[in-house]
Design a protein around this motif. Sequence first.
Motif, PDB file in Angstrom:
ATOM      1  N   ASP A 186       0.849  -1.191   0.000  1.00 50.73           N
ATOM      2  CA  ASP A 186       0.000   0.000   0.000  1.00 50.73           C
ATOM      3  C   ASP A 186       0.887   1.244   0.000  1.00 50.73           C
ATOM      4  O   ASP A 186       1.812   1.347   0.817  1.00 50.73           O
ATOM      5  CB  ASP A 186      -0.908  -0.008   1.222  1.00 50.73           C
ATOM      6  N   ALA A 187       0.599   2.167  -0.884  1.00 46.19           N
ATOM      7  CA  ALA A 187       1.418   3.373  -0.976  1.00 46.19           C
ATOM      8  C   ALA A 187       1.333   4.202   0.301  1.00 46.19           C
ATOM      9  O   ALA A 187       2.296   4.856   0.703  1.00 46.19           O
ATOM     10  CB  ALA A 187       0.990   4.204  -2.185  1.00 46.19           C
ATOM     11  N   LYS A 188       0.160   4.172   0.975  1.00 47.88           N
ATOM     12  CA  LYS A 188       0.025   4.945   2.208  1.00 47.88           C
ATOM     13  C   LYS A 188       0.897   4.381   3.319  1.00 47.88           C
ATOM     14  O   LYS A 188       1.454   5.129   4.116  1.00 47.88           O
ATOM     15  CB  LYS A 188      -1.438   4.944   2.654  1.00 47.88           C
ATOM     16  N   ALA A 189       0.992   3.057   3.377  1.00 49.55           N
ATOM     17  CA  ALA A 189       1.753   2.419   4.447  1.00 49.55           C
ATOM     18  C   ALA A 189       3.228   2.278   4.120  1.00 49.55           C
ATOM     19  O   ALA A 189       4.005   1.817   4.953  1.00 49.55           O
ATOM     20  CB  ALA A 189       1.167   1.043   4.762  1.00 49.55           C
ATOM     21  N   ALA A 190       3.638   2.676   2.917  1.00 47.24           N
ATOM     22  CA  ALA A 190       5.039   2.506   2.524  1.00 47.24           C
ATOM     23  C   ALA A 190       5.984   3.359   3.369  1.00 47.24           C
ATOM     24  O   ALA A 190       7.178   3.082   3.429  1.00 47.24           O
ATOM     25  CB  ALA A 190       5.210   2.847   1.042  1.00 47.24           C
TER      26      ALA A 190
END
Length: 597
Positions: free
Chosen positions: A299-303
């Motif tokens: 997930d890009a948010k959790a990266a």
Amino acid sequence: MDKFIVSARKYRPQNFSTVVGQAHITTTLKNAIKNNQLAHAFLFCGPRGVGKTTCARILAKTINCENQTKDGEACNTCHSCVSFDAGTSLNIHELDAASNNSVDDIRSLVEQVRFAPQAGKYKVYIVDEVHMLSASAFNAFLKTLEEPPPYAIFILATTEKHKILPTILSRCQIFDFKRITNNDTVEHLQEICDKEEIKADKAALHIIAQKSEGCMRDSLSILDKIVSFTNGQLTYSNTLEHLNILDEDYYFKFLDFMQQQNMSDAMLLYDEINRKGFEGDTVLEGFAEFIRNILVSKDAKAAILLEVAEDFKQKYLQAAQKINGGWLIGALNLLNEAEINYKQARNKRLLVELTIIKLSYLQQAIELVNNDGVVSKKKVVEATKPVAFRAVPIIRVKEEMQAATQKPQAVKPQEAKLIIEEPEVKTTAKRPAAVTQQSTEIPQPKTGGIASLAKIRQQVTEQNKNTGVVAKELTEEELYVAWGIFIERLISRKNHSAVTNFKMATLKIIDNNTIEIVTENNIQQKFIEQERADLVEHLQTHFCNRQLVYTVIIIEKEYDYQPSEKTLTSKEQYLKIIEEYPLVKELKDRLKLELDY
């Protein structure tokens, strides 16, 4: 030769501005100094090696500085600052509560508080590891901590805030120190390497920061060790070798083999790692952290939670797009379970290899399904097909009964009517007291047609006439005799389970060709049905009647369960007594008694 000083002491911050990763603490303290709003007691709490004692010393030096800067920092040039840096200042007193935790030590400290400072504004008392004080020492410290002299300031430092008495916490301003982030640690280590002229790779410093787990003192100690080990040349490979950490390339290889279900190569790779001296728990922990990083990268948010070297970030992001999320979650569960069981396992290598085997075939074992917005894990099993049974039509021969009774002659084929009916599903008939009925009919011999059926009947009749065999009358007494003979046969075969259930059954006669066997539960019914073929043959032979059939029914007995006597608790006994004798409660209220249940 100059005496070596470890980096943790050599580069200990001397001003608030040089403290790493605790801007929320240093800004608050500087503003309090500038606005002259200092509290009389502080409590610094947080993990080890994050700057609690350092900030306490900087605060003690700053408030006694003769020439404070506009930002609320110490000048480091006045007499007070110089004496403080040299360790000769009389205005600061440090007490190690881990070794001085008795009430006498606190009383000695309280006596020193009565004397005003000879030079400077404040006398600062730093109590390190304050949670180690005994309960009596805490109590002796309470009054002085609540109302100290105006020139006394107490700074308490601890790593275990929950062990301190609430009465102490309520008298202090509490500052919670946080773990230092990996980026802040890497930047600080890079500054020290530049000052010491040490060549260090950014990836190597990142590995050190990860190993220290947010503790700056630990990271500086690791840096000193690796510098001595490598003669000032910090590379990614020698840092991994010194810290006994597996290269992430191994984990990427593991991931590729497991996605391809290439168990043999994965096992050989683990054998190579094991021969290099890495323990199984190191492999499990490292691979679990690796899988966590892959899952975060999906997930890009959790990266942003991905704490790896910059060189590996792109590799993680590319790998995350190829891996199924269900596989990652299942792998984390397996690795977590293996880590828990590792210490208890006798054959530790077998445990790790078994985990690798499970991970290699995990892809075909589970899948992630979405049921109405709820993501759940579903086992994938090979599709099993039920056995296909061919529907066999039921053949009935309907004869003219009146003609048969009036004229005792064989029925001609052209007079018989053939009726073919499709099988129908019969529902279980309900009898009183939860009766379940299942009937078993004696299979009739298969024939090619009506002509052959009539012919066989005629042959059997003639044979019985020739041999003189006469069918026995079906009576209850004779039925139990036949039943007992069959039970003796079961005993000779040592089928004791069936014997018990046969003895518990009850027999009834419905008509001349039908027997009803009554059982109490499904278990008895199943044991009787297991002997169906032998039982049918035995009954037909005993009564010389091939038309004999039996029906098995289940009648569940209704047991009258009597509740066992319950042991009453003290409170229940009291409530029972006052229910029967209300005056007991009145006596209790008049005497103002309190009962301890």
